[in-house]
Design an enzyme around this catalytic site. Structure first.
Site, short mmCIF file in Angstrom:
data_model
loop_
_atom_site.label_atom_id
_atom_site.label_comp_id
_atom_site.label_asym_id
_atom_site.label_seq_id
_atom_site.Cartn_x
_atom_site.Cartn_y
_atom_site.Cartn_z
N GLU A 93 0.83 -1.21 0.00
CA GLU A 93 0.00 0.00 0.00
C GLU A 93 0.86 1.25 0.00
O GLU A 93 0.58 2.22 -0.71
CB GLU A 93 -0.91 0.04 1.23
CG GLU A 93 -1.85 -1.14 1.37
CD GLU A 93 -1.24 -2.27 2.17
OE1 GLU A 93 -0.04 -2.57 1.97
OE2 GLU A 93 -1.94 -2.86 2.99
N ARG A 113 10.15 -23.01 -10.12
CA ARG A 113 11.42 -23.12 -9.38
C ARG A 113 11.92 -21.75 -8.96
O ARG A 113 12.60 -21.62 -7.96
CB ARG A 113 12.49 -23.76 -10.27
CG ARG A 113 12.40 -25.26 -10.42
CD ARG A 113 13.59 -25.73 -11.26
NE ARG A 113 13.58 -27.16 -11.50
CZ ARG A 113 14.48 -27.77 -12.28
NH1 ARG A 113 15.42 -27.07 -12.88
NH2 ARG A 113 14.43 -29.08 -12.44
N THR A 124 16.79 -39.75 -8.34
CA THR A 124 16.58 -38.81 -9.44
C THR A 124 17.91 -38.21 -9.88
O THR A 124 18.15 -38.00 -11.07
CB THR A 124 15.57 -37.72 -9.02
OG1 THR A 124 14.34 -38.37 -8.72
CG2 THR A 124 15.35 -36.69 -10.10
N CYS A 134 -2.23 -3.02 7.34
CA CYS A 134 -1.74 -3.29 8.69
C CYS A 134 -1.93 -2.10 9.64
O CYS A 134 -2.14 -0.97 9.21
CB CYS A 134 -0.28 -3.70 8.65
SG CYS A 134 0.81 -2.41 8.05
N THR A 177 6.53 -41.71 -15.29
CA THR A 177 7.50 -40.60 -15.36
C THR A 177 8.76 -40.99 -16.12
O THR A 177 9.62 -40.15 -16.35
CB THR A 177 7.99 -40.14 -13.98
OG1 THR A 177 8.37 -41.28 -13.24
CG2 THR A 177 6.96 -39.35 -13.25
N ARG A 227 15.63 -21.68 -14.42
CA ARG A 227 16.05 -21.04 -15.66
C ARG A 227 14.84 -20.60 -16.48
O ARG A 227 14.63 -21.07 -17.60
CB ARG A 227 16.92 -22.00 -16.48
CG ARG A 227 18.17 -22.46 -15.74
CD ARG A 227 19.07 -23.34 -16.59
NE ARG A 227 18.44 -24.55 -17.10
CZ ARG A 227 18.27 -25.67 -16.39
NH1 ARG A 227 18.67 -25.75 -15.14
NH2 ARG A 227 17.69 -26.72 -16.95
C1 AOF Z 1 0.21 -4.72 4.74
N1 AOF Z 1 0.78 -4.71 3.52
O1 AOF Z 1 2.26 -5.45 2.01
C2 AOF Z 1 2.11 -6.61 4.08
C3 AOF Z 1 1.47 -6.64 5.33
O2 AOF Z 1 7.12 -5.51 10.41
P1 AOF Z 1 6.30 -4.92 9.30
O3 AOF Z 1 6.10 -3.45 9.47
O4 AOF Z 1 6.82 -5.26 7.92
O5 AOF Z 1 4.83 -5.54 9.42
C4 AOF Z 1 4.63 -6.90 9.27
C5 AOF Z 1 3.14 -7.23 9.32
O6 AOF Z 1 2.43 -6.55 8.29
C6 AOF Z 1 2.90 -8.72 9.09
O7 AOF Z 1 2.88 -9.43 10.28
C7 AOF Z 1 1.54 -8.74 8.43
O8 AOF Z 1 0.53 -8.72 9.40
C8 AOF Z 1 1.47 -7.41 7.69
N2 AOF Z 1 1.81 -7.59 6.26
N3 AOF Z 1 0.51 -5.72 5.60
O9 AOF Z 1 -0.57 -3.82 5.07
C9 AOF Z 1 1.72 -5.57 3.14
N4 AOF Z 1 3.05 -7.50 3.74
ZN ZN Z 2 1.21 -2.51 5.87
#
Ligand code: AOF
Ligand code: ZN
Length: 366
Positions: free
Chosen positions: A46, A178, A190, A67, A155, A201
């Site tokens: 965001e 991968r 394998t 968050c 396979t 690749r």
């Molecule tokens: C979001 N947007 O792209 C992601 C979120 O330690 P920080 O500040 O990086 O926060 C980690 C927390 O943020 C993680 O535990 C999860 O709840 C949230 N991830 N949230 O708004 C994001 N990757």
């Molecule tokens: Zn965030």
């Protein structure tokens, strides 16, 4: 939301131990900006989408709930940033399963008078971050079992020849997988039969970030001149205390890191190995066989997704089966995949689905 999911997909597996998220800012049906989560400590999806643009009155599509602040958090909370930017409406695919965040991000937005909708693209968003969810919840890697088979499920021929069952489109597709996982894993059979490099690749070019290459070999069969050595990236050889010391020294000289595990007559104990790998921050593993390794992972309930690339070719019952014996007597007890999808990679098809050995712990919609 489709674009937001694509943004999230572009950084899949790169943000461990943070979920990979995508965000798209839209004004009057026009895309203003996009963002994807940066590696831990870096900006969230965001805040990248909001940087340097006028977001007033816009709609923000985001694959995970924005968050909020909590103790130990590394970056500024996104929900607050969205409020301050003047965004009018936020469409969220799914709530953040992290208990420090879930429901609170949406509450912050709503309290500020922002219209919030939840659930658009929810199943795609969930499928996308399943590897993150399993590693966060169980401390174990997310396991994707891949095999390329004939129409009759073989396979390789009886002599072990397997090059090539599927066409170039299917092989390219699997190189792309991968490239996003933390590790690629095979059994020593394998290595002996195919001598694969196990590097990613995509487009025929060595990817900048290579998955860890893991070989399971309790008996010391992997030759020191195997193609898995002498390539960029790390090699783990999972072995047993009883394997020959001279061979272990050779593996170390070739640059391999040895993981000594419990083992039994069928080889390295996969339960013990996966626990060690999870602790070492291996969050996802692409397993390429052979049939013995796949059947022990399946039998012990470690496989999360099955990816079967199926080619229009017949090998016959003397060929090698993709998965060895599972001891299943009735079709009703067979492992039927859930949420299965089919993709065509002419002339081959890819059938994939989830095993449902484990269920993500999610919060309900407020
Ligand atoms: C979001 N947007 O792209 C992601 C979120 O330690 P920080 O500040 O990086 O926060 C980690 C927390 O943020 C993680 O535990 C999860 O709840 C949230 N991830 N949230 O708004 C994001 N990757
Ligand atoms: Zn965030």
């Amino acid at each position: 939301m489709k674009l937001a999911l694509e943004s999230a997909q572009s950084v899949r597996g790169r943000t461990v131990s943070n979920p990979w998220v995508g965000a798209v800012l839209v004004e009057d049906g026009r895309v203003v900006s996009r963002g994807a989560t940066a590696p831990p400590g870096g900006p969230h999806a965001e805040s990248t989408a909001l940087a340097g643009v006028d977001a007033r009155g816009c709609t923000l599509y985001v694959t995970l709930e924005p968050c909020v602040a909590f103790e130990g958090k590394r970056t500024a909370p996104c929900a607050q940033a969205i409020v301050e930017a003047g965004v009018a409406r936020v469409v969220v695919a799914m709530l953040d399963p992290d208990r420090r965040v879930s429901g609170r991000g949406v509450a912050v937005l709503r309290e500020a008078g922002i219209a919030v909708e939840i659930g658009d693209g929810a199943s795609e968003a969930l499928q996308l971050i399943r590897p993150y969810l399993k590693h966060a919840q169980l401390g174990l890697p997310y396991v994707l079992a891949k095999f390329a088979v004939s129409l009759d499920g073989r396979t390789a021929t009886a002599s072990g020849d397997s090059k090539w069952i599927t066409g170039s489109g299917a092989r390219e597709h699997s190189h792309q997988q991968r490239a996003w996982v933390d590790a690629v894993m095979v059994g020593s059979g394998t290595v002996l039969a195919d001598d694969p490099a196990l590097t990613a690749r995509p487009g025929g070019v060595l990817a900048e970030r290579q998955p860890v290459r893991i070989v399971l070999d309790s008996r010391g069969r992997t030759p020191p001149d195997s193609a898995i050595f002498g390539q960029p990236g790390t090699v783990f050889v999972a072995t047993a205390a009883s394997a020959p010391g001279e061979w272990k020294r050779e593996m170390t000289l070739r640059g391999a890191k040895l993981i000594e595990c419990e083992s039994d007559e069928s080889g390295v104990n996969v339960n013990a190995l996966l626990a060690v790998l999870g602790q070492r921050n291996i969050g996802s593993i692409w397993v390429e066989g052979g049939g013995t390794l796949l059947s022990s992972l399946l039998a012990d309930g470690h496989v999360d997704e099955v990816w079967a690339y199926i080619a229009p070719v017949l090998i016959g019952g003397d060929g090698l089966s993709a998965v060895r014996a599972l001891g299943i007597q009735r079709v009703a007890d067979a492992l039927r995949l859930a949420e299965a999808t089919v993709e065509t990679l002419p002339p081959d098809v890819l059938v994939r689905g989830n095993t449902q050995n484990w269920a993500p712990r999610l919060v309900s919609t407020p």
